[in-house]
Design a protein around this motif. Structure first.
Motif, mmCIF file in Angstrom:
data_model
loop_
_atom_site.group_PDB
_atom_site.id
_atom_site.type_symbol
_atom_site.label_atom_id
_atom_site.label_comp_id
_atom_site.label_asym_id
_atom_site.label_seq_id
_atom_site.Cartn_x
_atom_site.Cartn_y
_atom_site.Cartn_z
ATOM 1 N N THR A 10 0.973 -0.750 0.160
ATOM 2 C CA THR A 10 -0.171 0.298 -0.320
ATOM 3 C C THR A 10 0.784 1.059 0.089
ATOM 4 O OG1 THR A 10 -1.683 -1.090 1.205
ATOM 5 C CG2 THR A 10 -1.542 1.318 1.722
ATOM 6 N N SER A 11 1.975 0.980 0.289
ATOM 7 C CA SER A 11 3.080 2.126 0.698
ATOM 8 C C SER A 11 3.276 2.324 -0.446
ATOM 9 C CB SER A 11 3.770 2.307 2.157
ATOM 10 O OG SER A 11 3.909 1.885 2.972
ATOM 11 N N GLU A 12 3.880 1.608 -1.398
ATOM 12 C CA GLU A 12 4.610 2.024 -2.431
ATOM 13 C C GLU A 12 4.384 2.387 -3.704
ATOM 14 O OE1 GLU A 12 6.305 -1.768 -3.160
ATOM 15 O OE2 GLU A 12 7.931 -1.956 -1.872
ATOM 16 N N LYS A 13 2.562 1.843 -3.346
ATOM 17 C CA LYS A 13 0.818 2.162 -4.549
ATOM 18 C C LYS A 13 0.113 3.373 -4.225
ATOM 19 C CE LYS A 13 -2.555 0.342 -6.460
ATOM 20 N NZ LYS A 13 -4.320 -0.494 -6.877
ATOM 21 N N HIS A 14 0.483 3.717 -3.222
ATOM 22 C CA HIS A 14 0.353 4.810 -2.628
ATOM 23 C C HIS A 14 0.546 6.098 -1.977
ATOM 24 C CE1 HIS A 14 -3.707 3.586 -3.734
ATOM 25 N NE2 HIS A 14 -3.478 2.553 -3.429
ATOM 26 N N GLU A 24 3.095 8.450 -2.805
ATOM 27 C CA GLU A 24 2.749 9.593 -3.070
ATOM 28 C C GLU A 24 1.365 10.709 -2.237
ATOM 29 O OE1 GLU A 24 3.726 12.592 -7.405
ATOM 30 O OE2 GLU A 24 4.988 10.449 -6.795
ATOM 31 N N GLY A 25 0.946 10.270 -2.513
ATOM 32 C CA GLY A 25 -0.319 10.892 -2.621
ATOM 33 C C GLY A 25 -0.256 10.623 -0.562
ATOM 34 N N LEU A 26 0.077 9.947 -0.352
ATOM 35 C CA LEU A 26 0.328 9.841 1.271
ATOM 36 C C LEU A 26 0.486 11.153 2.029
ATOM 37 C CD1 LEU A 26 0.165 6.005 2.531
ATOM 38 C CD2 LEU A 26 -2.077 7.951 2.677
ATOM 39 N N LEU A 40 -0.693 14.132 3.707
ATOM 40 C CA LEU A 40 0.679 14.795 4.940
ATOM 41 C C LEU A 40 1.059 15.846 4.868
ATOM 42 C CD1 LEU A 40 2.074 11.421 5.818
ATOM 43 C CD2 LEU A 40 0.113 11.874 6.786
ATOM 44 N N GLU A 41 1.666 16.418 3.559
ATOM 45 C CA GLU A 41 2.230 18.131 3.603
ATOM 46 C C GLU A 41 1.291 18.844 3.713
ATOM 47 O OE1 GLU A 41 4.373 17.842 -0.157
ATOM 48 O OE2 GLU A 41 5.649 16.156 0.739
ATOM 49 N N GLY A 42 0.307 18.697 2.895
ATOM 50 C CA GLY A 42 -0.278 19.605 3.237
ATOM 51 C C GLY A 42 -1.191 19.957 4.953
#
Length: 72
Positions: free
Chosen positions: A40-44, A46-48, A52-54
């Protein structure tokens, strides 16, 4: 096999069969959960990270409120 894993297995072998099975089920479940998390981390990832930055920007801008667990 690492020395630590050898130690764990040696101690597990001294347990009754039902406790060995319970431990094995826990290990398998943990390994499956870890694998799913990595996938899941590899797939998503960048979006996560963008999410988190937002959230961090909103926090720094004072746009967030403390969480009140009693209000949930």
């Amino acid at each position: 096999m690492t020395k630590l894993l050898e130690q764990v297995i040696a101690e597990a072998l001294a347990l009754p069969d039902d406790e060995q099975d319970a431990m094995a089920r826990l290990w398998l479940a943990e390994m499956r959960d870890d694998r799913r998390w990595r996938e899941t981390s590899e797939k998503h990832g960048e979006g996560l990270n963008r999410l988190l930055e937002g959230v961090q920007r909103e926090y720094e801008a004072g746009l967030t409120e403390p969480l009140d667990p009693d209000a949930m």
